[in-house]
Write a protein that holds these residues in place. Sequence first.
Motif, mmCIF file in Angstrom:
data_model
loop_
_atom_site.group_PDB
_atom_site.id
_atom_site.type_symbol
_atom_site.label_atom_id
_atom_site.label_comp_id
_atom_site.label_asym_id
_atom_site.label_seq_id
_atom_site.Cartn_x
_atom_site.Cartn_y
_atom_site.Cartn_z
ATOM 1 N N ILE A 4 0.856 -1.193 0.000
ATOM 2 C CA ILE A 4 0.000 0.000 0.000
ATOM 3 C C ILE A 4 0.886 1.235 0.000
ATOM 4 O O ILE A 4 1.799 1.354 0.830
ATOM 5 N N PHE A 5 0.604 2.167 -0.915
ATOM 6 C CA PHE A 5 1.453 3.338 -1.090
ATOM 7 C C PHE A 5 0.599 4.607 -1.125
ATOM 8 O O PHE A 5 -0.375 4.691 -1.880
ATOM 9 N N ASP A 51 5.557 6.810 6.981
ATOM 10 C CA ASP A 51 4.109 7.022 7.049
ATOM 11 C C ASP A 51 3.406 6.718 5.730
ATOM 12 O O ASP A 51 2.181 6.822 5.653
ATOM 13 N N ASP A 52 4.178 6.362 4.711
ATOM 14 C CA ASP A 52 3.597 6.308 3.375
ATOM 15 C C ASP A 52 3.577 4.933 2.726
ATOM 16 O O ASP A 52 2.999 4.763 1.650
ATOM 17 N N VAL A 53 4.206 3.933 3.351
ATOM 18 C CA VAL A 53 4.303 2.616 2.717
ATOM 19 C C VAL A 53 4.007 1.524 3.741
ATOM 20 O O VAL A 53 4.503 1.557 4.865
ATOM 21 N N GLN A 54 3.200 0.559 3.321
ATOM 22 C CA GLN A 54 2.915 -0.601 4.147
ATOM 23 C C GLN A 54 3.055 -1.848 3.283
ATOM 24 O O GLN A 54 2.433 -1.947 2.221
ATOM 25 N N ASP A 74 20.137 -2.701 1.632
ATOM 26 C CA ASP A 74 20.519 -1.323 1.277
ATOM 27 C C ASP A 74 19.304 -0.414 1.135
ATOM 28 O O ASP A 74 19.188 0.360 0.181
ATOM 29 N N GLU A 75 18.359 -0.539 2.079
ATOM 30 C CA GLU A 75 17.135 0.275 2.108
ATOM 31 C C GLU A 75 16.212 0.010 0.918
ATOM 32 O O GLU A 75 15.347 0.820 0.590
ATOM 33 N N ILE A 76 16.394 -1.146 0.275
ATOM 34 C CA ILE A 76 15.500 -1.563 -0.810
ATOM 35 C C ILE A 76 14.664 -2.729 -0.301
ATOM 36 O O ILE A 76 15.194 -3.763 0.108
ATOM 37 N N PHE A 77 13.347 -2.563 -0.315
ATOM 38 C CA PHE A 77 12.419 -3.568 0.186
ATOM 39 C C PHE A 77 11.776 -4.278 -1.002
ATOM 40 O O PHE A 77 11.379 -3.636 -1.979
ATOM 41 N N CYS A 78 11.650 -5.585 -0.916
ATOM 42 C CA CYS A 78 11.081 -6.326 -2.044
ATOM 43 C C CYS A 78 10.185 -7.459 -1.575
ATOM 44 O O CYS A 78 10.565 -8.264 -0.714
ATOM 45 N N LEU A 79 8.982 -7.512 -2.144
ATOM 46 C CA LEU A 79 8.073 -8.643 -2.011
ATOM 47 C C LEU A 79 8.082 -9.377 -3.345
ATOM 48 O O LEU A 79 7.913 -8.759 -4.403
ATOM 49 N N PHE A 80 8.277 -10.691 -3.309
ATOM 50 C CA PHE A 80 8.370 -11.478 -4.540
ATOM 51 C C PHE A 80 7.549 -12.744 -4.375
ATOM 52 O O PHE A 80 7.601 -13.402 -3.336
ATOM 53 N N GLU A 81 6.794 -13.097 -5.412
ATOM 54 C CA GLU A 81 6.087 -14.376 -5.427
ATOM 55 C C GLU A 81 6.354 -15.054 -6.761
ATOM 56 O O GLU A 81 6.246 -14.434 -7.822
ATOM 57 N N ASP A 138 12.205 1.441 -3.008
ATOM 58 C CA ASP A 138 13.514 1.980 -2.655
ATOM 59 C C ASP A 138 13.301 3.157 -1.699
ATOM 60 O O ASP A 138 12.870 4.232 -2.121
ATOM 61 N N LYS A 139 13.593 2.942 -0.438
ATOM 62 C CA LYS A 139 13.365 3.985 0.566
ATOM 63 C C LYS A 139 14.267 5.188 0.334
ATOM 64 O O LYS A 139 13.864 6.335 0.579
ATOM 65 N N THR A 140 15.473 4.952 -0.165
ATOM 66 C CA THR A 140 16.435 6.035 -0.367
ATOM 67 C C THR A 140 15.927 7.069 -1.357
ATOM 68 O O THR A 140 16.090 8.273 -1.164
ATOM 69 N N THR A 141 15.275 6.599 -2.424
ATOM 70 C CA THR A 141 14.801 7.495 -3.479
ATOM 71 C C THR A 141 13.279 7.607 -3.521
ATOM 72 O O THR A 141 12.744 8.307 -4.387
ATOM 73 N N SER A 142 12.579 6.891 -2.610
ATOM 74 C CA SER A 142 11.110 6.842 -2.599
ATOM 75 C C SER A 142 10.558 6.385 -3.948
ATOM 76 O O SER A 142 9.557 6.902 -4.446
ATOM 77 N N THR A 143 11.246 5.397 -4.536
ATOM 78 C CA THR A 143 10.863 4.883 -5.846
ATOM 79 C C THR A 143 10.146 3.544 -5.712
ATOM 80 O O THR A 143 10.561 2.678 -4.947
#
Length: 237
Positions: A4-5, A51-54, A74-81, A138-143
């Motif tokens: 959720i974004f 406050d902006d990503v779940q 490195d502050e990059i979050f990934c969900l993969f299926e 990507d939390k660093t760039t909010s991408t």
Amino acid sequence: MLGIFSSSIMSPPEDLVAAGSRTPSPKVTAAKLEARFLEANSSAVSVRIGDDVQLAYTHCNQSSLQPRLFAVKDEIFCLFEGSLDNLGSLKQQYGLAKSANEVLLVIEAYKTLRDRAPYPPNHVVGHLQGNFAFIVFDKTTSTLFVATDQQAKVPLYWGITADGCVAFANDADLLKGACGKSLASFPQGCFFSTTVGELRSYENPKNKITAVPALEEEIWGARFMVEKPSIIAATTK
């Protein structure tokens, strides 16, 4: 899986907004959507990023051949299926350890895209062979970067909540109850990047993707389709 974004990360797609406006239907807020997911999956893992990503996922009812994976590097979050048929060769290409799995590979592929700009994003996703859907933040760039495989073997849906957040999930019913008709199947063989700002086909990145209003009885409000290239007939005199 669920991502959720808020609108500060990703503006709600105009086509999904229009779909919901054509056929107004009940929606719930992002917080309520998250709560419903956690209530339905007692073993779910939930991660809040500012406050902006779940992000949330569960291993419940997953396929043994297409597991759900989560990683942060490195502050990059990934969900993969899903699973990648060419994981071995890609690990060699990206210099990863033999023990690396699909979710770590996708993070590394995204880093290559980010750090070697203007490296074409369609090339990065196009090298992935198999059945998959993934969400990268990507939390660093909010991408935000989202993609599915060519045949959509792993389903992914996206919609807009009552408070204007964009939600992605592999469960259509979950989003139907939260996004009303502002809901669509994420198109197969496509990716969305907030850097690019629109949907793209990674096989035909120059082809326009249009949203066609869905039939009234369908659960979603629109279908996204990649337009085929126009063919100009050559004539000889």
